[in-house]
Design a protein around this motif. Structure first.
Motif, PDB file in Angstrom:
ATOM      1  N   LYS A   1       0.835  -1.203   0.000  1.00 12.50           N
ATOM      2  CA  LYS A   1       0.000   0.000   0.000  1.00 12.50           C
ATOM      3  C   LYS A   1       0.869   1.251   0.000  1.00 12.50           C
ATOM      4  O   LYS A   1       1.811   1.361   0.780  1.00 12.50           O
ATOM      5  CB  LYS A   1      -0.929   0.002   1.214  1.00 12.50           C
ATOM      6  N   PHE A   2       0.551   2.190  -0.876  1.00 12.47           N
ATOM      7  CA  PHE A   2       1.303   3.438  -0.942  1.00 12.47           C
ATOM      8  C   PHE A   2       0.705   4.404   0.072  1.00 12.47           C
ATOM      9  O   PHE A   2      -0.406   4.904  -0.107  1.00 12.47           O
ATOM     10  CB  PHE A   2       1.234   4.037  -2.353  1.00 12.47           C
ATOM     11  N   ASP A   3       1.455   4.658   1.154  1.00 13.77           N
ATOM     12  CA  ASP A   3       0.953   5.538   2.206  1.00 13.77           C
ATOM     13  C   ASP A   3       1.764   6.823   2.347  1.00 13.77           C
ATOM     14  O   ASP A   3       1.571   7.591   3.297  1.00 13.77           O
ATOM     15  CB  ASP A   3       0.934   4.798   3.544  1.00 13.77           C
ATOM     16  N   GLY A   4       2.670   7.055   1.415  1.00 11.56           N
ATOM     17  CA  GLY A   4       3.462   8.275   1.443  1.00 11.56           C
ATOM     18  C   GLY A   4       4.760   8.171   2.201  1.00 11.56           C
ATOM     19  O   GLY A   4       5.579   9.092   2.181  1.00 11.56           O
ATOM     20  N   SER A   5       4.967   7.045   2.871  1.00 13.52           N
ATOM     21  CA  SER A   5       6.199   6.889   3.654  1.00 13.52           C
ATOM     22  C   SER A   5       7.378   6.492   2.770  1.00 13.52           C
ATOM     23  O   SER A   5       8.532   6.589   3.182  1.00 13.52           O
ATOM     24  CB  SER A   5       5.995   5.839   4.747  1.00 13.52           C
ATOM     25  N   ARG A   6       7.078   6.027   1.541  1.00 17.82           N
ATOM     26  CA  ARG A   6       8.124   5.649   0.590  1.00 17.82           C
ATOM     27  C   ARG A   6       7.820   6.256  -0.771  1.00 17.82           C
ATOM     28  O   ARG A   6       6.664   6.521  -1.088  1.00 17.82           O
ATOM     29  CB  ARG A   6       8.197   4.118   0.438  1.00 17.82           C
ATOM     30  N   LYS A   7       8.838   6.456  -1.552  1.00 15.35           N
ATOM     31  CA  LYS A   7       8.673   6.893  -2.924  1.00 15.35           C
ATOM     32  C   LYS A   7       8.419   5.665  -3.802  1.00 15.35           C
ATOM     33  O   LYS A   7       8.736   4.531  -3.408  1.00 15.35           O
ATOM     34  CB  LYS A   7       9.925   7.628  -3.410  1.00 15.35           C
ATOM     35  N   LEU A   8       7.892   5.893  -4.989  1.00 20.21           N
ATOM     36  CA  LEU A   8       7.640   4.780  -5.901  1.00 20.21           C
ATOM     37  C   LEU A   8       8.917   4.003  -6.186  1.00 20.21           C
ATOM     38  O   LEU A   8       8.903   2.768  -6.253  1.00 20.21           O
ATOM     39  CB  LEU A   8       7.041   5.304  -7.210  1.00 20.21           C
ATOM     40  N   ALA A   9      10.028   4.706  -6.318  1.00 21.58           N
ATOM     41  CA  ALA A   9      11.306   4.053  -6.631  1.00 21.58           C
ATOM     42  C   ALA A   9      11.771   3.117  -5.527  1.00 21.58           C
ATOM     43  O   ALA A   9      12.630   2.253  -5.754  1.00 21.58           O
ATOM     44  CB  ALA A   9      12.376   5.111  -6.900  1.00 21.58           C
ATOM     45  N   ASP A  10      11.214   3.259  -4.317  1.00 19.95           N
ATOM     46  CA  ASP A  10      11.613   2.406  -3.193  1.00 19.95           C
ATOM     47  C   ASP A  10      10.879   1.070  -3.183  1.00 19.95           C
ATOM     48  O   ASP A  10      11.238   0.169  -2.412  1.00 19.95           O
ATOM     49  CB  ASP A  10      11.345   3.135  -1.861  1.00 19.95           C
ATOM     50  N   PHE A  11       9.859   0.939  -4.029  1.00 17.79           N
ATOM     51  CA  PHE A  11       9.106  -0.314  -4.084  1.00 17.79           C
ATOM     52  C   PHE A  11       9.798  -1.275  -5.049  1.00 17.79           C
ATOM     53  O   PHE A  11      10.197  -0.875  -6.144  1.00 17.79           O
ATOM     54  CB  PHE A  11       7.669  -0.062  -4.552  1.00 17.79           C
ATOM     55  N   PRO A  12       9.921  -2.539  -4.671  1.00 13.92           N
ATOM     56  CA  PRO A  12      10.607  -3.509  -5.538  1.00 13.92           C
ATOM     57  C   PRO A  12       9.740  -3.955  -6.703  1.00 13.92           C
ATOM     58  O   PRO A  12       8.506  -3.900  -6.640  1.00 13.92           O
ATOM     59  CB  PRO A  12      10.874  -4.688  -4.590  1.00 13.92           C
ATOM     60  N   THR A  13      10.381  -4.392  -7.765  1.00 13.98           N
ATOM     61  CA  THR A  13       9.655  -4.974  -8.894  1.00 13.98           C
ATOM     62  C   THR A  13       9.569  -6.493  -8.747  1.00 13.98           C
ATOM     63  O   THR A  13       8.824  -7.144  -9.474  1.00 13.98           O
ATOM     64  CB  THR A  13      10.353  -4.638 -10.228  1.00 13.98           C
ATOM     65  N   LYS A  14      10.325  -7.031  -7.791  1.00 10.70           N
ATOM     66  CA  LYS A  14      10.307  -8.470  -7.552  1.00 10.70           C
ATOM     67  C   LYS A  14      10.589  -8.739  -6.086  1.00 10.70           C
ATOM     68  O   LYS A  14      11.421  -8.071  -5.475  1.00 10.70           O
ATOM     69  CB  LYS A  14      11.361  -9.174  -8.422  1.00 10.70           C
ATOM     70  N   ILE A  15       9.873  -9.701  -5.518  1.00 15.52           N
ATOM     71  CA  ILE A  15      10.115 -10.101  -4.134  1.00 15.52           C
ATOM     72  C   ILE A  15      10.324 -11.609  -4.091  1.00 15.52           C
ATOM     73  O   ILE A  15      10.012 -12.320  -5.047  1.00 15.52           O
ATOM     74  CB  ILE A  15       8.943  -9.709  -3.204  1.00 15.52           C
ATOM     75  N   GLU A  16      10.833 -12.069  -2.989  1.00 15.01           N
ATOM     76  CA  GLU A  16      11.102 -13.498  -2.823  1.00 15.01           C
ATOM     77  C   GLU A  16       9.795 -14.278  -2.820  1.00 15.01           C
ATOM     78  O   GLU A  16       8.839 -13.937  -2.124  1.00 15.01           O
ATOM     79  CB  GLU A  16      11.833 -13.723  -1.499  1.00 15.01           C
ATOM     80  N   ASN A  17       9.739 -15.310  -3.621  1.00 21.80           N
ATOM     81  CA  ASN A  17       8.583 -16.201  -3.634  1.00 21.80           C
ATOM     82  C   ASN A  17       8.879 -17.375  -2.701  1.00 21.80           C
ATOM     83  O   ASN A  17       9.584 -18.317  -3.064  1.00 21.80           O
ATOM     84  CB  ASN A  17       8.314 -16.692  -5.057  1.00 21.80           C
TER      85      ASN A  17
END
Length: 293
Positions: free
Chosen positions: A10-26
């Motif tokens: 969820k984007f709550d303003g605490s992070r920028k878009l660039a801080d979100f990963p495009t891949k996470i551990e499955n």
């Protein structure tokens, strides 16, 4: 059993878009993800049946993402168990001549879901602050007063559009539409691989356009404007979720689970109760039907 906390996306303003990963551990065991996906998909379809009968809420799912981010296949898989009467998908392309005779939100207003139903916007009203931001010359097609050239677009124009979009979403939310917005966060390298697969597989060739490569060169511009738009419009009543999209199966599960988690919070969604008189006479109606010849 592996679990995913959908609040992490969820984007709550605490992070920028660039801080979100495009891949996470499955971390799902083999076949576990598919099993959980099917279970949750069935549960969501059952909840939608209840919502349809309840007839007080509607749900608007907004999907945005770079080309090849997996929007079409996500829609196909997430809503596969829905009754066809319960969900409508709208794919918004370049505005046609009729749509350009109205304000930019008009075509989205008339596509909003009826009470009890889902609508999925495959590309959304956000194209009007994304594609038109990267290509501001497109704004001239709207024939707006006082804007005869790109240079005439005022500095506050885009901020005003963000404000209009927030007001639009607040308005429909206050009238019973549950709004959920998903950005499928794809890496540039994964897009390159998917474009190559489109070229290699004859059945996917039709999806490829030379324009894809032109837009790809504007990758950083798009990401910058996505970040700005998401930051300006992720609100409590219409939140954005930034979904890692390099792994298609995991992305679909995150979107599915997010929708289900949010709808479970609406405790008032339930099947309507029968009228007292009808309830009292159920045995009579049953007997009448059983005695028919």
């Amino acid at each position: 059993m592996s679990t995913i906390n959908t609040k992490d996306f969820k984007f709550d303003g605490s992070r920028k878009l660039a801080d979100f990963p495009t891949k996470i551990e499955n971390n799902f065991a083999e076949d576990e993800l598919k099993k959980q996906f099917k279970q949750t998909r069935k549960a969501l379809s059952e909840l939608q049946d209840k919502m349809y009968a309840h007839n007080k809420y509607s749900v608007l799912i907004c999907l945005q993402g770079m080309d090849t981010s997996g929007k079409d296949s996500l829609i196909r898989e997430v809503f596969k168990d829905f009754n066809a009467r319960g969900v409508v998908v709208h794919s918004f392309k370049t505005p046609n001549s009729t749509e350009l005779e109205h304000d930019y939100l008009w075509r989205h207003y008339i596509a909003l879901p009826e009470k009890g139903k889902f609508a999925v916007f495959n590309r959304t009203h956000y194209e009007n602050v994304l594609v038109t931001r990267v290509h501001p010359e497109y704004i001239l097609n709207e024939n707006l007063p006082g804007i005869e050239s790109v240079e005439a677009i005022p500095k506050h124009f885009w901020e005003k559009r963000y404000e209009q979009i927030v007001n639009f979403e607040n308005h429909i939310a206050q009238n019973g539409t549950i709004v959920l917005k998903f950005f499928l966060n794809l890496s540039k390298e994964e897009q390159r691989q998917r474009l190559l697969r489109r070229l290699e597989k004859p059945k996917h060739n039709w999806k490829f356009s030379p324009g894809d490569l032109k837009e790809r060169k504007l990758w950083e511009d798009y990401l910058n404007y996505y970040g700005e738009a998401i930051e300006a419009t992720s609100k409590k009543k219409a939140p954005w979720f930034v979904v890692p999209a390099d792994d298609k199966e995991l992305a679909r599960y995150i979107v599915l689970q997010t929708i289900y988690d949010v709808l479970l919070k609406y405790k008032d969604i339930k099947f309507p109760e029968l009228d007292d008189k009808v309830q009292e006479n159920l045995s009579f109606y049953r007997t009448e039907l059983e005695n028919e010849k």
